[in-house]
Scaffold this active site. Structure first.
Site, mmCIF file in Angstrom:
data_model
loop_
_atom_site.group_PDB
_atom_site.id
_atom_site.type_symbol
_atom_site.label_atom_id
_atom_site.label_comp_id
_atom_site.label_asym_id
_atom_site.label_seq_id
_atom_site.Cartn_x
_atom_site.Cartn_y
_atom_site.Cartn_z
ATOM 1 N N PRO A 222 -5.043 -0.089 -2.767
ATOM 2 C CG PRO A 222 -2.835 -0.808 -2.597
ATOM 3 C CD PRO A 222 -3.796 0.157 -2.013
ATOM 4 C CG PHE A 223 -4.443 -5.172 -2.257
ATOM 5 C CD1 PHE A 223 -4.265 -6.027 -3.339
ATOM 6 C CD2 PHE A 223 -3.342 -4.486 -1.776
ATOM 7 C CE1 PHE A 223 -3.011 -6.209 -3.914
ATOM 8 C CE2 PHE A 223 -2.091 -4.657 -2.343
ATOM 9 C CZ PHE A 223 -1.914 -5.522 -3.415
ATOM 10 C CB SER A 224 -10.628 -1.287 -2.538
ATOM 11 O OG SER A 224 -9.909 -0.268 -1.886
ATOM 12 C CD GLU A 240 -0.256 -6.857 5.105
ATOM 13 O OE1 GLU A 240 0.621 -7.693 5.371
ATOM 14 O OE2 GLU A 240 -0.897 -6.251 5.982
ATOM 15 C CE LYS A 256 2.900 -6.589 11.957
ATOM 16 N NZ LYS A 256 1.640 -6.074 11.436
#
Length: 437
Positions: A222-224, A240, A256
């Site tokens: 989702p955070f490419s 993340e 984590k």
């Protein structure tokens, strides 16, 4: 503002092809970013399916180890612009926040901070593509993207056959270092430390765009991010979120806890449950949640910092992750850039307590982190922002033909060194897969 009036929206039928062509179209720019959330439905805080920032109107660079106060400089830059900014905070800005230093080897030479206002901004939401530009007519931009041909040679990540991946730390030394860190924990120096190791390729002749495409295809994170600044590249498949601001709400989602995906739905269900009930992963997670709560409390109104979700289990291409969500309401008098500074570097990549962890990270790691375990993202004209944690990423310096990727994990008192090493291997599985094509 001027750029507002020059926006136009288009309905695009094949959005996957459009994104692909847009990525290849970016190769004509010296500086460009492509943020892709890969349609990840489980992220309820996502604002865009994709953001593309091509070309530079204005930029701010704080070189490595500069004496310039990076946070103050960015504040001034944003206040003068009040527009869209894209860029990153490097991990080593820790040295401007605490009395710390970075002496480890760095062959990538990324700056400590780089932000820029793009010439062309493209927002993707569903099949809707909106283009903002002061320089170029929106219709011409769409046309240029749709006309972009993807050449056969641009499809292969490496231009010279197999890439020779080298480990900077031998496995036996890694195991020994984990044992030493556990000793520090037993002696009460700290509770948890994120220890990372570097892998690298020298003489790497690669096609960064094709390499990012392969990685993004496997990981669908989702955070490419694909980011290019002249000769330097970030190819990132991060799962993340470091920190997001929406109106006055700050949201942080530390990860984590990592476990592999199953071969079937039933095995997936078992592994998901196994990770959720893992005492060790819960202990790691809750320590970082406490740390993040403290970090956010420095910027938020008293009593507003809440744990929205504890031990959420989320599925990604290769792994399950344990993710917790912490929220708070920003104080009116706190500048949003100070809120980032107050939480940086993210606790999930340091350990607890934070300063002691960062001192020991410097002592035991071999490579300077630089952009790795920093944060990449955007700031919009309202001062809202969204930044990832730069993990599951390759960094490339084309001028030096040097490619690097780092990987780490949280070491706690009951960590098993061999299991920690295996977890590192699991986390870089996607990267290894695309490099061995």
């Amino acid at each position: 503002s001027k750029s507002r009036s020059l926006s136009r929206s288009f309905q695009i039928e094949d959005i996957a092809l459009f994104k692909r062509k847009a990525l290849h179209w970016l190769s004509r720019f010296e500086v460009a970013s492509f943020l892709d959330s890969n349609g990840y439905a489980e992220d309820e805080y996502s604002r865009y399916d994709g953001l593309i920032a091509a070309g530079v109107c204005r930029e701010l660079v704080v070189p490595k180890d500069s004496k310039t106060d990076a946070f103050a400089a960015l504040k001034d830059f944003w206040e003068a612009e009040k527009g869209w900014l894209f860029g990153f905070w490097g991990y080593d800005l820790k040295n401007q926040i605490e009395k710390l230093s970075s002496k480890n080897e760095d062959k990538l030479d990324f700056p400590d901070l780089h932000f820029y206002t793009p010439e062309i901004l493209i927002q993707i939401q569903g099949q809707n593509v909106t283009i903002f530009s002061e320089k170029e007519e929106a219709g011409h931009v769409v046309e240029a993207i749709l006309k972009t041909e993807i050449e056969a040679e641009q499809r292969t990540p490496s231009t010279k056959g197999r890439l020779e991946i080298q480990a900077q730390v031998a496995e036996v030394d890694y195991l020994q270092t984990v044992a030493t860190i556990k000793q520090h924990i037993l002696e009460g120096d700290l509770y948890e430390m994120n220890y990372c190791q570097q892998f690298f390729v020298e003489g790497a002749a690669i096609q960064p765009i094709a390499l990012f495409e392969s990685l993004n295809q496997i990981s669908k994170a989702p955070f490419s991010v694909f980011y290019k600044n002249r000769e330097q590249y970030l190819l990132c498949a991060s799962p993340e979120r470091f920190l997001q601001k929406r109106a006055n709400t700050l949201i942080s989602q530390p990860i984590k806890g990592t476990l592999k995906r199953g071969e079937s739905q039933s095995e997936d269900a078992l592994l998901r449950k196994q990770l959720y009930h893992s005492e060790k992963d819960r202990a790691e997670n809750v320590m970082i949640v406490d740390l993040v709560r403290n970090d956010l409390a420095r910027s938020c109104q008293a009593g507003t910092v809440q744990v929205e979700e504890l031990f959420g289990i989320y599925g990604f291409g290769q792994v399950f992750q344990m993710i917790s969500t912490i929220k708070g309401e920003l104080r009116a008098e706190t500048h949003f850039i100070d809120a980032i500074k107050n939480a940086f570097p993210m606790g999930s990549m340091t350990g607890a307590p934070k300063v002691m962890s960062m001192q020991l990270i410097e002592q035991y790691e071999q490579a300077r982190r630089g952009l790795y375990s920093g944060a990449f993202g955007y700031i919009d004209p309202q001062g809202d922002f969204d930044f990832n944690v730069v993990i599951r990423s390759m960094l490339y310096n084309a001028a030096k033909s040097y490619l690097s990727f780092q990987v780490g994990g949280a070491i706690v008192y009951d960590s098993n060194p061999a299991a920690e090493y295996a977890e590192c291997e699991l986390k870089v599985k996607g990267i290894r897969a695309v490099l061995s094509v």
